[in-house]
Design a protein around this motif. Sequence first.
Motif, PDB file in Angstrom:
ATOM      1  N   GLY A  61       2.493   2.140  -3.174  1.00  0.00           N
ATOM      2  CA  GLY A  61       1.578   2.567  -4.233  1.00  0.00           C
ATOM      3  C   GLY A  61       1.134   1.439  -5.144  1.00  0.00           C
ATOM      4  O   GLY A  61       0.586   1.673  -6.218  1.00  0.00           O
ATOM      5  N   ASP A  62       1.357   0.209  -4.714  1.00  0.00           N
ATOM      6  CA  ASP A  62       0.973  -0.937  -5.543  1.00  0.00           C
ATOM      7  C   ASP A  62      -0.460  -1.391  -5.281  1.00  0.00           C
ATOM      8  O   ASP A  62      -0.954  -2.303  -5.934  1.00  0.00           O
ATOM      9  CB  ASP A  62       1.928  -2.113  -5.308  1.00  0.00           C
ATOM     10  N   ILE A  63      -1.103  -0.769  -4.296  1.00  0.00           N
ATOM     11  CA  ILE A  63      -2.495  -1.118  -4.027  1.00  0.00           C
ATOM     12  C   ILE A  63      -3.343   0.144  -4.148  1.00  0.00           C
ATOM     13  O   ILE A  63      -2.978   1.199  -3.615  1.00  0.00           O
ATOM     14  CB  ILE A  63      -2.646  -1.757  -2.628  1.00  0.00           C
ATOM     15  N   TYR A  64      -4.421   0.045  -4.900  1.00  0.00           N
ATOM     16  CA  TYR A  64      -5.297   1.201  -5.089  1.00  0.00           C
ATOM     17  C   TYR A  64      -6.749   0.765  -4.977  1.00  0.00           C
ATOM     18  O   TYR A  64      -7.072  -0.419  -5.145  1.00  0.00           O
ATOM     19  CB  TYR A  64      -5.019   1.867  -6.441  1.00  0.00           C
ATOM     20  N   GLU A  65      -7.611   1.744  -4.716  1.00  0.00           N
ATOM     21  CA  GLU A  65      -9.025   1.436  -4.546  1.00  0.00           C
ATOM     22  C   GLU A  65      -9.758   1.493  -5.876  1.00  0.00           C
ATOM     23  O   GLU A  65      -9.448   2.321  -6.725  1.00  0.00           O
ATOM     24  CB  GLU A  65      -9.660   2.437  -3.569  1.00  0.00           C
ATOM     25  N   GLY A  66     -10.689   0.588  -6.056  1.00  0.00           N
ATOM     26  CA  GLY A  66     -11.472   0.590  -7.287  1.00  0.00           C
ATOM     27  C   GLY A  66     -12.777  -0.150  -7.071  1.00  0.00           C
ATOM     28  O   GLY A  66     -13.139  -0.473  -5.936  1.00  0.00           O
ATOM     29  N   ASP A 113      -4.552  -6.229 -13.243  1.00  0.00           N
ATOM     30  CA  ASP A 113      -4.505  -5.997 -11.801  1.00  0.00           C
ATOM     31  C   ASP A 113      -5.525  -6.903 -11.117  1.00  0.00           C
ATOM     32  O   ASP A 113      -6.566  -7.212 -11.688  1.00  0.00           O
ATOM     33  CB  ASP A 113      -4.812  -4.527 -11.499  1.00  0.00           C
ATOM     34  N   ARG A 130      -1.439  -3.843  -8.233  1.00  0.00           N
ATOM     35  CA  ARG A 130      -0.972  -3.547  -9.594  1.00  0.00           C
ATOM     36  C   ARG A 130      -0.125  -4.683 -10.167  1.00  0.00           C
ATOM     37  O   ARG A 130       1.073  -4.534 -10.385  1.00  0.00           O
ATOM     38  CB  ARG A 130      -0.104  -2.279  -9.584  1.00  0.00           C
ATOM     39  N   PHE A 144      -9.977  -3.299  -3.231  1.00  0.00           N
ATOM     40  CA  PHE A 144      -8.639  -2.774  -3.429  1.00  0.00           C
ATOM     41  C   PHE A 144      -7.931  -3.691  -4.412  1.00  0.00           C
ATOM     42  O   PHE A 144      -8.123  -4.905  -4.378  1.00  0.00           O
ATOM     43  CB  PHE A 144      -7.888  -2.685  -2.096  1.00  0.00           C
ATOM     44  N   TYR A 161       0.840  -1.197   0.000  1.00  0.00           N
ATOM     45  CA  TYR A 161       0.000   0.000   0.000  1.00  0.00           C
ATOM     46  C   TYR A 161       0.875   1.247   0.000  1.00  0.00           C
ATOM     47  O   TYR A 161       0.672   2.171  -0.787  1.00  0.00           O
ATOM     48  CB  TYR A 161      -0.911  -0.032   1.233  1.00  0.00           C
TER      49      TYR A 161
END
Length: 660
Positions: A114-119, A200, A162, A159, A111
């Motif tokens: 920056g390899d984990i993002y919300e979607g 992803d 990437r 989450f 996290y």
Amino acid sequence: MSRYFLTTAIDYVNSKPHLGTAYEKVCADVIARYKRLCGFDTRFLMGNDEHSQNVYKKAIELGLEPRAYCDQMEVEFRNAWRHLDVSFDDFIRTTEARHKAGVTELARRLYEAGDIYEGVYEGWYCVSCEEFKQERDLVDGNCPLHPTLKPEWIREKNFFFRLSKYQMPLLDHFAAHPSFLEPDIRRNEILRLVEGGLQDISVSRAGQSWGIPLPWDPSSVVYVWFDALINYASAVGLGQHADMMEKWWPADLHIVGKDITRFHAVFWPAMLMGAGLPLPRHVFGHGFMTIDGQRMSKTLGTIIDPIEAANRLGVDPLRLYLVKEIAFGGDGDFSWKRYDERYNVDLANNLGNLVSRVSAMAHRYRQGRLRPAGAPADTLARLGEQAAADYRQAMDRFALHEGAAAAFRIVDGANEFIAATAPWTLAKDPASADRLTQVLYDAAEAIRLAAVLLHPIMPASTREILRRVGAESEHLELDWDGQWRNEGDRILLQDGPLWPRKEQTIVSDNDTKTQSALASTPTVAAGAGATPPLPAPPAPPAQSDAAGGAADGRISIDDFMKVELRVAKVLTAERVEKSKKLVKLSVDVGVEQRTLVAGIAEAYEPEALVGKTVVIVFNLKPAKLMGIESNGMVLAASPDGGKPTLVSFEQPPPPGTRVR
Ligand SMILES: [Zn+2]
């Protein structure tokens, strides 16, 4: 001392372990034991995967708290593995605090990187696989593994990891480490998959309580697959014990089924890269096991309980079958019939019989004590050294079946060596005394070496074999114990058969379970009509006439007792030249060795007769057949138009025992 850390897949606990699960654990255990034999400081990790919705549902169905249900299943799994002599050093459960620490740490690192993002995830989900499915994965709209179950269309906040970012780094890693993923067939599959581009992946599930909460959003739990993979690192201290992590990470080997290779050879290394952790050295994707050629499934009734399989012939016979009969990495088949057959061939007739013969001869001729009396037999010693080298080479590249086969070459070589040197002939000539001693020593040494090599596969029985040939059985080291040795006194022990022959079995068509049958006496046919067996309790002597026979052809007990039937063991067997039917046998009848000729060549290969226990007519007048004097007659059933079948025993009695 260098260290070796290996793992198996962790198991969902919503059903009991079956033979397929056991297969993976036994093979991993063989590798763990082999590494210990090679002197590695070995850590062998197994465990249970508990944060599955299927586990949760199963617990609720049973009216149990999920955790309580998992506790019960842990006992179940541990008992199964213990029963199969699986020597794990650590057993992790994904509900343990140490695992939560590892998952939290790894998720946090990704996290923060920056390899984990919300979607928002929208798409198909197979509840049974607990996997998101892409349209192209489905067959007629259904999960290929669960064709009767409709996948669910899911839309939820998730989450994402990437994974797409790691396509090139993964390809580079595969190129730089050709043995990262084995066997080649899996490597090629996965390479094609990665080359095709990576999407992803979702790493969380919203609105669930059974799982590890995301550190930055406790309303979601870590997706079960993401959670499960991290067990390998959390078991060695990720997020808690830096020293331990330093010592044991990265793992040397992950052993997994071919169906989950993708998770271990794509997702897992990408997760580790993102978290700045080193990658495991090897991932090995083994094949699947079928039962009588059929997929293992509850509905087909092809689930086999490994404990039941072990109890039938023994834990080590089962382990040997799994390792020797299935090329590790490929698919393999199990059948009760073949299991019995291999047991008889490899263990009862071959290895077990060799051990019994050699210790019996050592006792007969040398009071059980052996010490070298000259140079070892060159051919046998060389065969042993070569087999040991081949074994090592095979085991180092996880070709476990080849390793087992190499060890059995020594067993075969020793049997041939005994037939060729004929210790019973040497024993007649006082001038050959040293030669006889050396021959027996060599044979015992071959057994010792084979037992050392087979030790990772059959731990308990090889220990017993080593004990019987008077060799060290604890603290074995391959560098030392895996060499041919011609030194030291050996005291051989005589004991019952290691693996009594399993006689005929009946396998019903619609049930894979077998019953052992024919425990009673085999039938003996005198000429035409196959009539009842040997020692049926005789009727009281009835009106026998002066000539010794009743009017209806029946004989008295006294007449029967004139025929001296005795147990004999076949020492050598060879075809009689120019005869299709005759075999010349030398047999041990307890008090002496005899030559006799039997008309069984059409039914038995001479090699297969060596070591067999048979019944002979002991007091028959000698007769010449094809120029050979035959001293006795071997009993066999001879059905009309069929091939003869030797009379045999369920548990062979010692040679010389009277049969009546
Ligand atoms: Zn599915």
